[in-house]
Design a protein around this motif. Structure first.
Motif, PDB file in Angstrom:
ATOM      1  N   LYS A 111      -0.683  -5.977 -17.016  1.00  0.00           N
ATOM      2  CA  LYS A 111       1.102  -6.235 -17.396  1.00  0.00           C
ATOM      3  C   LYS A 111       1.340  -7.960 -18.235  1.00  0.00           C
ATOM      4  CE  LYS A 111       4.513  -2.715 -15.883  1.00  0.00           C
ATOM      5  NZ  LYS A 111       5.410  -2.515 -14.924  1.00  0.00           N
ATOM      6  N   ASN A 112       1.112  -8.493 -16.545  1.00  0.00           N
ATOM      7  CA  ASN A 112       1.356  -9.756 -16.975  1.00  0.00           C
ATOM      8  C   ASN A 112      -0.184 -10.314 -15.594  1.00  0.00           C
ATOM      9  OD1 ASN A 112       1.714 -12.837 -17.094  1.00  0.00           O
ATOM     10  ND2 ASN A 112       4.177 -12.210 -17.057  1.00  0.00           N
ATOM     11  N   ILE A 113      -1.252 -11.237 -16.201  1.00  0.00           N
ATOM     12  CA  ILE A 113      -1.917 -11.800 -15.823  1.00  0.00           C
ATOM     13  C   ILE A 113      -1.608 -12.691 -15.381  1.00  0.00           C
ATOM     14  CG2 ILE A 113      -2.613 -13.492 -17.303  1.00  0.00           C
ATOM     15  CD1 ILE A 113      -4.443 -11.937 -14.050  1.00  0.00           C
ATOM     16  N   PRO A 139       0.077 -10.737  -8.150  1.00  0.00           N
ATOM     17  CA  PRO A 139      -1.458 -11.463  -7.228  1.00  0.00           C
ATOM     18  C   PRO A 139      -3.136 -11.222  -7.520  1.00  0.00           C
ATOM     19  CG  PRO A 139       0.228  -9.410  -6.980  1.00  0.00           C
ATOM     20  CD  PRO A 139      -0.138  -9.849  -8.373  1.00  0.00           C
ATOM     21  N   LEU A 140      -3.521 -10.867  -8.643  1.00  0.00           N
ATOM     22  CA  LEU A 140      -4.405 -10.825  -8.567  1.00  0.00           C
ATOM     23  C   LEU A 140      -5.251 -12.120 -10.020  1.00  0.00           C
ATOM     24  CD1 LEU A 140      -5.214  -7.162  -9.066  1.00  0.00           C
ATOM     25  CD2 LEU A 140      -6.134  -7.488  -7.646  1.00  0.00           C
ATOM     26  N   ILE A 170      -3.648   8.712   3.578  1.00  0.00           N
ATOM     27  CA  ILE A 170      -3.785   7.873   2.623  1.00  0.00           C
ATOM     28  C   ILE A 170      -3.203   6.712   3.366  1.00  0.00           C
ATOM     29  CG2 ILE A 170      -3.452   6.462   0.919  1.00  0.00           C
ATOM     30  CD1 ILE A 170      -4.033   9.115  -0.968  1.00  0.00           C
ATOM     31  N   PHE A 171      -3.963   5.501   3.300  1.00  0.00           N
ATOM     32  CA  PHE A 171      -3.264   4.695   4.445  1.00  0.00           C
ATOM     33  C   PHE A 171      -3.637   3.353   3.408  1.00  0.00           C
ATOM     34  CE2 PHE A 171      -3.276   1.008   7.000  1.00  0.00           C
ATOM     35  CZ  PHE A 171      -2.280   1.076   7.927  1.00  0.00           C
ATOM     36  N   PHE A 172      -2.799   3.062   1.837  1.00  0.00           N
ATOM     37  CA  PHE A 172      -2.780   1.381   1.531  1.00  0.00           C
ATOM     38  C   PHE A 172      -1.724   1.273   0.802  1.00  0.00           C
ATOM     39  CE2 PHE A 172      -3.914   1.114  -3.235  1.00  0.00           C
ATOM     40  CZ  PHE A 172      -4.641  -0.094  -2.935  1.00  0.00           C
ATOM     41  N   ALA A 173      -1.908  -0.251   1.246  1.00  0.00           N
ATOM     42  CA  ALA A 173      -0.452  -0.910   0.498  1.00  0.00           C
ATOM     43  C   ALA A 173      -0.469  -1.128  -0.698  1.00  0.00           C
ATOM     44  CB  ALA A 173      -1.072  -2.392   1.665  1.00  0.00           C
ATOM     45  N   GLY A 174      -0.198  -0.193  -1.253  1.00  0.00           N
ATOM     46  CA  GLY A 174       0.034   0.197  -2.126  1.00  0.00           C
ATOM     47  C   GLY A 174       1.933   0.344  -3.676  1.00  0.00           C
ATOM     48  N   GLY A 175       2.422   0.750  -2.281  1.00  0.00           N
ATOM     49  CA  GLY A 175       3.771   0.823  -2.432  1.00  0.00           C
ATOM     50  C   GLY A 175       3.609   1.648  -3.330  1.00  0.00           C
ATOM     51  N   GLU A 176       4.490   1.607  -4.278  1.00  0.00           N
ATOM     52  CA  GLU A 176       5.304   2.563  -4.817  1.00  0.00           C
ATOM     53  C   GLU A 176       4.611   2.141  -6.622  1.00  0.00           C
ATOM     54  OE1 GLU A 176       9.824   3.027  -5.551  1.00  0.00           O
ATOM     55  OE2 GLU A 176       9.464   3.684  -3.194  1.00  0.00           O
ATOM     56  N   GLY A 177       3.669   1.658  -6.715  1.00  0.00           N
ATOM     57  CA  GLY A 177       2.821   1.311  -7.387  1.00  0.00           C
ATOM     58  C   GLY A 177       2.486   2.160  -8.737  1.00  0.00           C
ATOM     59  N   LYS A 178       1.875   1.924  -9.296  1.00  0.00           N
ATOM     60  CA  LYS A 178       1.320   3.291 -10.538  1.00  0.00           C
ATOM     61  C   LYS A 178       0.246   2.107 -11.229  1.00  0.00           C
ATOM     62  CE  LYS A 178       5.038   6.434 -10.328  1.00  0.00           C
ATOM     63  NZ  LYS A 178       5.651   7.354 -12.213  1.00  0.00           N
ATOM     64  N   VAL A 179      -0.581   3.583 -11.310  1.00  0.00           N
ATOM     65  CA  VAL A 179      -1.650   2.978 -12.395  1.00  0.00           C
ATOM     66  C   VAL A 179      -1.954   4.034 -13.410  1.00  0.00           C
ATOM     67  CG1 VAL A 179      -4.688   2.306 -12.144  1.00  0.00           C
ATOM     68  CG2 VAL A 179      -2.611   2.058  -9.966  1.00  0.00           C
ATOM     69  N   ALA A 180      -2.556   3.061 -13.877  1.00  0.00           N
ATOM     70  CA  ALA A 180      -3.213   4.470 -15.242  1.00  0.00           C
ATOM     71  C   ALA A 180      -4.814   4.421 -15.416  1.00  0.00           C
ATOM     72  CB  ALA A 180      -2.426   3.881 -16.791  1.00  0.00           C
ATOM     73  N   PHE A 181      -4.859   4.846 -13.788  1.00  0.00           N
ATOM     74  CA  PHE A 181      -6.384   4.633 -14.204  1.00  0.00           C
ATOM     75  C   PHE A 181      -6.710   5.794 -15.232  1.00  0.00           C
ATOM     76  CE2 PHE A 181      -4.903   5.489  -9.734  1.00  0.00           C
ATOM     77  CZ  PHE A 181      -5.740   3.967  -9.157  1.00  0.00           C
ATOM     78  N   ALA A 182      -7.873   5.165 -15.109  1.00  0.00           N
ATOM     79  CA  ALA A 182      -8.848   5.512 -16.947  1.00  0.00           C
ATOM     80  C   ALA A 182     -10.481   6.124 -15.790  1.00  0.00           C
ATOM     81  CB  ALA A 182      -9.132   5.223 -16.988  1.00  0.00           C
ATOM     82  N   GLY A 214      -1.945  -5.780  -6.269  1.00  0.00           N
ATOM     83  CA  GLY A 214      -1.870  -6.022  -7.378  1.00  0.00           C
ATOM     84  C   GLY A 214      -0.690  -4.726  -8.220  1.00  0.00           C
ATOM     85  N   ILE A 215      -1.343  -3.685  -7.662  1.00  0.00           N
ATOM     86  CA  ILE A 215      -0.990  -1.772  -7.550  1.00  0.00           C
ATOM     87  C   ILE A 215       0.766  -2.053  -7.526  1.00  0.00           C
ATOM     88  CG2 ILE A 215      -0.822   0.138  -7.061  1.00  0.00           C
ATOM     89  CD1 ILE A 215      -4.342  -0.332  -6.749  1.00  0.00           C
ATOM     90  N   LYS A 216       0.905  -3.191  -5.665  1.00  0.00           N
ATOM     91  CA  LYS A 216       2.050  -2.640  -5.402  1.00  0.00           C
ATOM     92  C   LYS A 216       3.102  -3.462  -6.564  1.00  0.00           C
ATOM     93  CE  LYS A 216       4.856  -3.628  -1.201  1.00  0.00           C
ATOM     94  NZ  LYS A 216       5.026  -4.119   0.248  1.00  0.00           N
ATOM     95  N   ASN A 217       2.799  -4.403  -7.134  1.00  0.00           N
ATOM     96  CA  ASN A 217       3.403  -4.809  -8.429  1.00  0.00           C
ATOM     97  C   ASN A 217       3.900  -4.665  -9.682  1.00  0.00           C
ATOM     98  OD1 ASN A 217       4.594  -8.078  -8.562  1.00  0.00           O
ATOM     99  ND2 ASN A 217       3.077  -8.576  -9.548  1.00  0.00           N
ATOM    100  N   GLY A 218       3.048  -3.507 -10.237  1.00  0.00           N
ATOM    101  CA  GLY A 218       3.445  -2.848 -11.148  1.00  0.00           C
ATOM    102  C   GLY A 218       1.931  -3.293 -12.569  1.00  0.00           C
ATOM    103  N   ASP A 219       1.028  -4.186 -12.137  1.00  0.00           N
ATOM    104  CA  ASP A 219       0.447  -4.809 -13.136  1.00  0.00           C
ATOM    105  C   ASP A 219      -0.390  -3.832 -13.331  1.00  0.00           C
ATOM    106  OD1 ASP A 219       0.815  -6.674 -11.630  1.00  0.00           O
ATOM    107  OD2 ASP A 219      -0.577  -7.388 -10.559  1.00  0.00           O
ATOM    108  N   PHE A 220      -0.276  -2.324 -12.895  1.00  0.00           N
ATOM    109  CA  PHE A 220      -1.278  -1.515 -13.757  1.00  0.00           C
ATOM    110  C   PHE A 220      -0.504  -0.647 -14.256  1.00  0.00           C
ATOM    111  CE2 PHE A 220      -3.980  -3.714 -11.132  1.00  0.00           C
ATOM    112  CZ  PHE A 220      -5.586  -4.044 -11.575  1.00  0.00           C
TER     113      PHE A 220
END
Length: 287
Positions: free
Chosen positions: A107-109, A113-114, A160-172, A253-259
């Motif tokens: 979304k915005n480098i 956080p990445l 699943i134990f992962f600190a991604g919060g509710e962030g979403k990713v458009a995985f490909a 980064g995922i938690k931040n909604g970057d993807f």
């Protein structure tokens, strides 16, 4: 002549595999560090050239007579930008006409956080633009193939134990991205364009847990700890420091909604729907 770097790697190898379905092997070259690892390609008639991103002289020699170069971004974070600059400089010196670069869609480098980890992708693109070379930027979303790494290979049993919060990713899927990349390389009309290559839908790790529950008939939970707790748990597993840092940053980064961005370019380039989450998870987890 098209040259693909990183041709014995996962993405580069798949790109080459797809290109061989579209063009004669005699019109395809690959850059590898170890020629013995590309012996199968040489047998098929592919021109195997040896060089490394750290050695500009080897690159310049390898790029002789090449019209298009696909620069698959380095997975070595030791001065990655410097490695990429060597490839760009060598391409220009060798008379390459068009360089293609595999970067990342965010979304915005600047607010991510990445940025410490992925900012060099955008710096590479800036350097390519300044070089004067004709370019095409392939900004890829996160691979579906990283899901088992972040969610854990035993997610069906442990959750699943992962600190991604509710962030979403458009995985490909890497397979889809490689096919789309080959389609671009083997065609025309992509000069000075940027393609954002993402899945058709964005999913959170809660969505992934829910889909795994539906597929397996088990209850797969999802816990998103605070970043510090997540880092501590990774260290307790004895993981290398570099892997721990990378995992924590990607989770942030995922938690931040970057993807959490979707584009139609991948579907258009494939001429079909990209691989969806359910299809990937069925194969990845054997359910």
């Amino acid at each position: 002549m098209i040259l693909v770097t990183g041709a014995t790697g996962q993405l580069g190898g798949l790109v080459v595999e797809n290109l061989l379905k579209k063009m004669p092997a005699s019109e395809l070259a690959v850059l590898v560090r170890d020629a013995s690892k590309a012996a199968d390609l040489k047998v098929k008639g592919v021109d195997v050239r040896v060089g490394t991103y750290f050695d500009k002289e080897s690159l310049t020699k390898a790029f002789e007579g090449v019209e298009k170069v696909l620069l698959v971004s380095s997975n070595d974070f030791n001065d990655r930008l410097g490695q990429h600059k060597n490839v760009v400089d060598a391409a220009k010196a060798a008379g390459v006409q068009h360089i293609f670069y595999t970067g990342v869609t965010l979304k915005n480098i600047e607010t991510s956080p990445l940025k410490p980890l992925l900012g060099d992708h955008y710096q590479t693109e800036d350097y390519i633009k300044v070089s004067g070379l004709t370019y095409t930027f392939l900004q890829n979303s996160l691979y579906q193939e990283v899901i088992p790494m972040f969610a854990g290979p035993t997610a069906l049993e442990t959750g699943i134990f992962f600190a991604g919060g509710e962030g979403k990713v458009a995985f490909a899927s890497r397979i889809d991205l490689a096919e789309a990349t080959a389609n671009i390389l083997a065609s025309t009309g992509h000069e000075n364009k940027t393609y954002n290559l993402t899945g058709a839908e964005a999913h959170s790790f809660a969505d992934i847990a829910a889909e795994l529950s539906n597929l397996s008939g088990k209850t797969v939970g999802y816990v998103s700890p605070e970043s510090e707790a997540f880092e501590t748990s990774l260290k307790q597993f004895g993981l290398p420091e570099g892997i721990v840092i990378m995992s924590v940053l990607f989770a942030a980064g995922i938690k931040n909604g970057d993807f959490d961005v979707t584009y139609s370019a991948l579907e258009e380039l494939l001429g079909r729907k990209p691989t969806d989450l359910k299809t990937f998870l069925k194969v990845a987890y054997g359910v």
